[in-house]
Structures are given as C-alpha cells and as structure tokens.
Design an enzyme around this catalytic site. Structure first.
Site, mmCIF file in Angstrom:
data_model
loop_
_atom_site.group_PDB
_atom_site.id
_atom_site.type_symbol
_atom_site.label_atom_id
_atom_site.label_comp_id
_atom_site.label_asym_id
_atom_site.label_seq_id
_atom_site.Cartn_x
_atom_site.Cartn_y
_atom_site.Cartn_z
ATOM 1 N N ASP A 1 -2.000 5.583 -5.615
ATOM 2 C CA ASP A 1 -2.129 4.788 -4.398
ATOM 3 C C ASP A 1 -2.503 3.351 -4.730
ATOM 4 O O ASP A 1 -3.590 3.088 -5.245
ATOM 5 C CB ASP A 1 -3.189 5.417 -3.491
ATOM 6 C CG ASP A 1 -3.411 4.621 -2.213
ATOM 7 O OD1 ASP A 1 -2.486 3.883 -1.811
ATOM 8 O OD2 ASP A 1 -4.489 4.746 -1.620
ATOM 9 N N ASP B 1 0.829 -1.205 0.000
ATOM 10 C CA ASP B 1 0.000 0.000 0.000
ATOM 11 C C ASP B 1 0.865 1.256 0.000
ATOM 12 O O ASP B 1 1.520 1.568 1.000
ATOM 13 C CB ASP B 1 -0.909 -0.022 1.226
ATOM 14 C CG ASP B 1 -1.797 1.207 1.330
ATOM 15 O OD1 ASP B 1 -2.010 1.864 0.294
ATOM 16 O OD2 ASP B 1 -2.267 1.502 2.439
#
Length: 335
Positions: free
Chosen positions: A229, A86
């Site tokens: 992201d 992440d």
C-alpha cells in the site's frame, strides 16, 4: 522516482511507457515537530491503520511519515494538484474552492467556474475514518496525468477534511485500487485510461525509493497475509511480531509508542531483514529500514492490530508493479 503507466504503442519509434514524476515533500511529522505540535496531534489523531467505510476499508488516518506525491491537472485550463498515489483506495478527490477551513488554507483548491469542461455530478459522498471524515460532492472534468488526457472523469470535490490534513504535503488523493472500492462512484481514473485506449496494459507501477534475520524465523512463522500500500508510510504488522523484529535489530519502544527508536550509529552493525514472499527472498539492509527523525533514528516498522502492510519503506527499496488485469503484484530491486 516515478509512477509508470503503459501507453498504446502506435509507432515503432514511440516509447509505450509514460512516467509520472514523484516528489518527496516534508512529512507531516517534520512539519508538526517544527511547530512543537507532533505529540499533540499524535495523541489527538491516533493512527488506526484500518478504518471502515461501509463493508470496505480505507487505509488513511493520520500517517505522519508519508512524504511522496505526484502532480496532476484537472479542468481546462489546467488546475494543478499534488496528490498521494494511494494503492489502498480508489477515488480521486481534491479540495473544493468552498473549503474555507484552516485545513485547506495551504492546499490548492479546485475552482469549478474557471474550467469550461467542468460538469456537475452532485452526488454527495462521505469517507469515514475512526478519527473523523472527509466529505464533498462528485463532479466531472478532464484530468491530465503526465501527458495523458482523460475525458469526463469523475472526481470528488471535498469541502470538509480532518484538521491533520493541513500538515500533509499533498492536496488530495488519487486512488489506484480496484473499482469496487469506490466511494465517490463512477469509473476510476486508471480504469478510464484503459477504457479510453490511453494505455495498452491495464497495470501501473511505482518507484518509491522507498521474515527472517540471519536465517532465524522472527515473524510470520506459519505464513501471513500482507498488503502492498503506497498510502501507508511504514511496514506495519502485529505488535508482538514487530516487537520481536525490533528486539533482534537492537531497537526499543518508549512507553506506548507504536514505533521503535534505535541509535543512528548502530546502523553499520544491524542485520538485514529478509521478507520471504511466494518463494522469493527480499532482503532489506539497515539503510532501507532505519529512518532519521528530528531526535535521532527509528525503524520503519509500526505495531498495528491488523494484518501486515508493506508501505513506502518497502516500495522505496523494491520497484512494485500492480497488474490490475491479472490481479497480481510483482517486485524487483529499485535502481
């Protein structure tokens, strides 16, 4: 598909690139639809894209479309975990052995007593979300990522998670963001890889195979800030502009849904989306932004109240390099 890190080139014959394979699992949406629970969970855990943790934000709520994960090992002997890589968060955390809730039953849990390199940290941490929180304590152990070993790495042992985590394809999270965003504390994994001389460039990149339309301006007419992201499944943006794009490609929204439906048979006739970033045009064909669902097809665009985020849909199509040392991001067409 793989995440890459750069290893010191000790010999001319050695490759300085280390590949970390990524796997595509069943998304939470698929798992919940199979059990007839998707609408219930979507209503119970609305997808609030940006949630607050003190003065920072953590882009992790119920994102039912995320499917990609990698495998790392913690401890000696190794205990293996599927983790979401992440770029929107910093910390490494996995479920602890004492996480006895139903949410942990389908996930690997770390047994600290089985590792002779384990050291207690003891600092409690909480990561709060609009829909709940995860909490646990910090600890230290050896972490293996690909064939790289990182000694005395801090990580979080989580003993409480939100119920929707039960349906996610990964066990924990390996954050890739800048160190200042840490909740667990200490030095994050990729910073330690650099500090311990395990990699020769303080950068990492991802293959996640996975605005204008036909020359017409459809969004960000005066420019807009965007974030890349890997912890976000779709391409998200302000509702009015997402609605405009969906209208141009022939998609429609049902009720209060934040995503739009489109006929799967229309894909051959839909236009490319073009993202103009820093003077470069990044073209998205319908095959990249139209996603199949159990009931048909949807566009990989989501309405949110915050800024633009280029998530998995973008990163599957464009190879993305995060250069930590120089605070920049680069793109190239994924092959």
């Amino acid at each position: 598909m793989s995440t890459r890190v750069h290893r010191p080139e000790h010999k001319a014959s050695e490759c300085c690139m280390v590949r970390i394979p990524l796997f595509r699992g069943k998304s939470a949406r698929q798992a919940l639809e199979e059990e007839g629970k998707y609408e219930e969970y979507k209503a119970k855990y609305p997808h609030q894209r940006r949630v607050k943790r003190g003065v920072s934000s953590v882009p992790l709520t119920f994102d039912a479309e995320i499917t990609y994960y990698g495998v790392i090992a913690i401890g000696n002997p190794h205990q293996y975990f599927k983790v979401l890589f992440d770029t929107g968060s910093t910390d490494l955390w996995v479920p602890a052995l004492n996480c006895n809730a139903d949410v942990c039953r389908n996930h690997a849990k770390f047994n600290s007593s089985a590792s002779y390199t384990f050291q207690k940290g003891g600092e409690k941490f909480t990561i709060s979300y609009d829909t709940g929180l995860v909490k646990g304590v910090s600890a230290y152990d050896m972490v293996m990522i690909s064939d790289i070993f990182v000694a005395h790495q801090i990580f979080g042992l989580v003993d409480y998670e939100l119920p929707f985590f039960e349906y996610l394809p990964w066990d924990g999270i390996q954050g890739l963001a800048f160190p200042a965003a840490t909740s667990v504390g200490g030095t994050p994994l990729f910073s330690n890889m650099w500090n311990q001389g395990k990699i020769d460039q303080n950068q990492f990149s991802m293959y996640l195979r996975s605005i204008t339309i036909n020359g017409n301006m459809v969004a960000c007419a005066v420019g807009c800030v965007a974030t890349v992201d890997s912890g976000t499944a779709l391409i998200t943006g302000p509702g009015k502009e997402i609605d405009n794009i969906n209208g141009w490609v022939g998609a429609f929204t049902k009720g209060n849904d934040v995503t739009a439906t489109v006929g799967c048979s229309n894909m051959a006739f839909m236009p490319d989306l073009v993202f103009n970033i820093n003077g470069f045009a990044f073209s998205f064909p319908p095959s990249a932004y139209v996603l199949p669902t159990r009931s048909g097809c949807m566009t990989g665009l989501e309405k949110v109240s915050g800024r633009w985020i280029l998530g998995e849909v973008f990163m599957r199509h464009y190879y993305t390099v995060f250069d930590v040392q120089n605070s920049r991001v680069g793109f190239a067409l994924a092959v």
